[in-house]
Design a protein around this motif. Structure first.
Motif, PDB file in Angstrom:
ATOM      1  N   TYR A  97       1.213   4.357  -2.739  1.00 62.06           N
ATOM      2  CA  TYR A  97       1.148   5.784  -2.408  1.00 62.06           C
ATOM      3  C   TYR A  97       2.296   6.532  -3.077  1.00 62.06           C
ATOM      4  CZ  TYR A  97      -2.563   5.788   1.129  1.00 62.06           C
ATOM      5  OH  TYR A  97      -3.762   5.724   1.774  1.00 62.06           O
TER       6      TYR A  97
ATOM      7  N   PHE B  62       1.094   9.235  -5.663  1.00 59.66           N
ATOM      8  CA  PHE B  62       1.329  10.615  -5.250  1.00 59.66           C
ATOM      9  C   PHE B  62       2.627  11.153  -5.845  1.00 59.66           C
ATOM     10  CE2 PHE B  62      -1.855   9.505  -2.163  1.00 59.66           C
ATOM     11  CZ  PHE B  62      -2.515  10.696  -1.915  1.00 59.66           C
TER      12      PHE B  62
ATOM     13  N   SER C 276       0.831  -1.210   0.000  1.00 55.46           N
ATOM     14  CA  SER C 276       0.000   0.000   0.000  1.00 55.46           C
ATOM     15  C   SER C 276       0.865   1.260   0.000  1.00 55.46           C
ATOM     16  CB  SER C 276      -0.919   0.004   1.225  1.00 55.46           C
ATOM     17  OG  SER C 276      -1.780  -1.104   1.216  1.00 55.46           O
ATOM     18  N   THR C 277       1.923   1.247   0.792  1.00 52.98           N
ATOM     19  CA  THR C 277       2.826   2.398   0.831  1.00 52.98           C
ATOM     20  C   THR C 277       3.520   2.600  -0.504  1.00 52.98           C
ATOM     21  OG1 THR C 277       3.233   1.996   3.179  1.00 52.98           O
ATOM     22  CG2 THR C 277       4.790   3.416   2.035  1.00 52.98           C
TER      23      THR C 277
ATOM     24  N   LEU D  50       3.119   9.242   5.550  1.00 53.62           N
ATOM     25  CA  LEU D  50       2.758   7.863   5.213  1.00 53.62           C
ATOM     26  C   LEU D  50       3.041   6.918   6.376  1.00 53.62           C
ATOM     27  CD1 LEU D  50       4.005   7.513   1.514  1.00 53.62           C
ATOM     28  CD2 LEU D  50       1.648   7.455   2.328  1.00 53.62           C
TER      29      LEU D  50
END
Length: 253
Positions: A35, A39, A31-32, A63
């Motif tokens: 991101y 992003f 998930s990170t 985060l």
């Protein structure tokens, strides 16, 4: 202090963490990474720097805080709710151990899990951005305090919850929005003046600001204010848990 009992509870909770390796560790790391991709590519291409820091590196503390907070709450709330659900909590309450030892076992395990995940995300971030930590003691202090305080909050939620849906209610509807609105992906100095003042009522702003300061030496609010905020929140959670065990609220009923 019954260290054998504390170790037994702690070891049992950590064993569950190992059994759910994919869900507990791999999932937050993936998930990170997403991101960073989303992003970093979508917003980072439009925002090169924030206060002289590359945008990809700037969002790392946010985060980590987002994941650590939600994981600490999730692990602690499920850890104490499940014994309530299957009825084994009465064996725990009848055992010759104090409420402090119960808290140390459950909260200690949840804090350890979230701390480990936070470290894993920090390591993962180094593969995406050039990252340095200016103040390691402060970074570790903020990280440990955040893991501990939100594990305590999760413990309270686990006692309060009467079904599995309620376990996710606070993390999804309260904590996650506060993190997103608390400057995790931007500096509140980028907001209009009115909204800067509104943001200061968000307690998560102080956590993220202090944690980001330990990385880059810049913060939206004074560092001592951030430390006092997290210390005060931890103390409030400890007092709440003490009251729960003193009164037996939602435990003995």
């Amino acid at each position: 202090m019954n260290w054998t009992a504390i170790w037994a509870i702690y070891r049992f909770e950590m064993a569950r963490f190992v059994r759910t390796f994919l869900q507990s560790i791999i999932s937050p790391v993936i998930s990170t990474s997403l991101y960073f991709v989303v992003f970093g590519a979508a917003i980072g291409s439009r925002i090169d720097e924030v206060d002289g820091i590359s945008y990809g590196a700037f969002i790392v503390p946010g985060l980590i805080m987002l994941t650590v907070m939600t994981q600490a709450i999730s692990n602690a709330s499920f850890g104490i709710y499940f014994p309530k659900f299957i009825g084994t909590i009465y064996e725990l309450l009848s055992a010759p151990i104090s409420f402090a030892e119960v808290i140390l076992g459950y909260v200690g395990a949840a804090a350890t899990k979230s701390l480990f995940i936070g470290v894993m995300i920090l390591i993962t971030a180094t593969f995406f951005v050039d990252l340095t930590v200016q103040n390691w003691p402060a970074m570790l202090a903020f990280l440990v305090l955040t893991c501990t305080s939100f594990a305590l909050l999760g413990f309270i939620i686990g006692i309060w919850a009467s079904n599995f849906e309620q376990l996710q209610l606070v993390p999804l509807l309260v904590v996650t929005p506060l993190v997103f609105l608390g400057g995790s992906f931007y500096s509140i100095s980028m907001l209009p003046e009115f909204w800067q003042k509104v943001a200061l009522f968000n307690p998560v702003v102080y956590l993220i600001s202090g944690f980001r300061w330990s990385f880059f030496g810049m913060a939206d609010v004074p560092v001592m204010v951030s430390l006092l905020a997290i210390a005060g929140f931890t103390a409030l959670c400890v007092l709440t848990v003490w009251w729960i065990f003193k009164t037996g609220w939602r435990i003995r009923a």
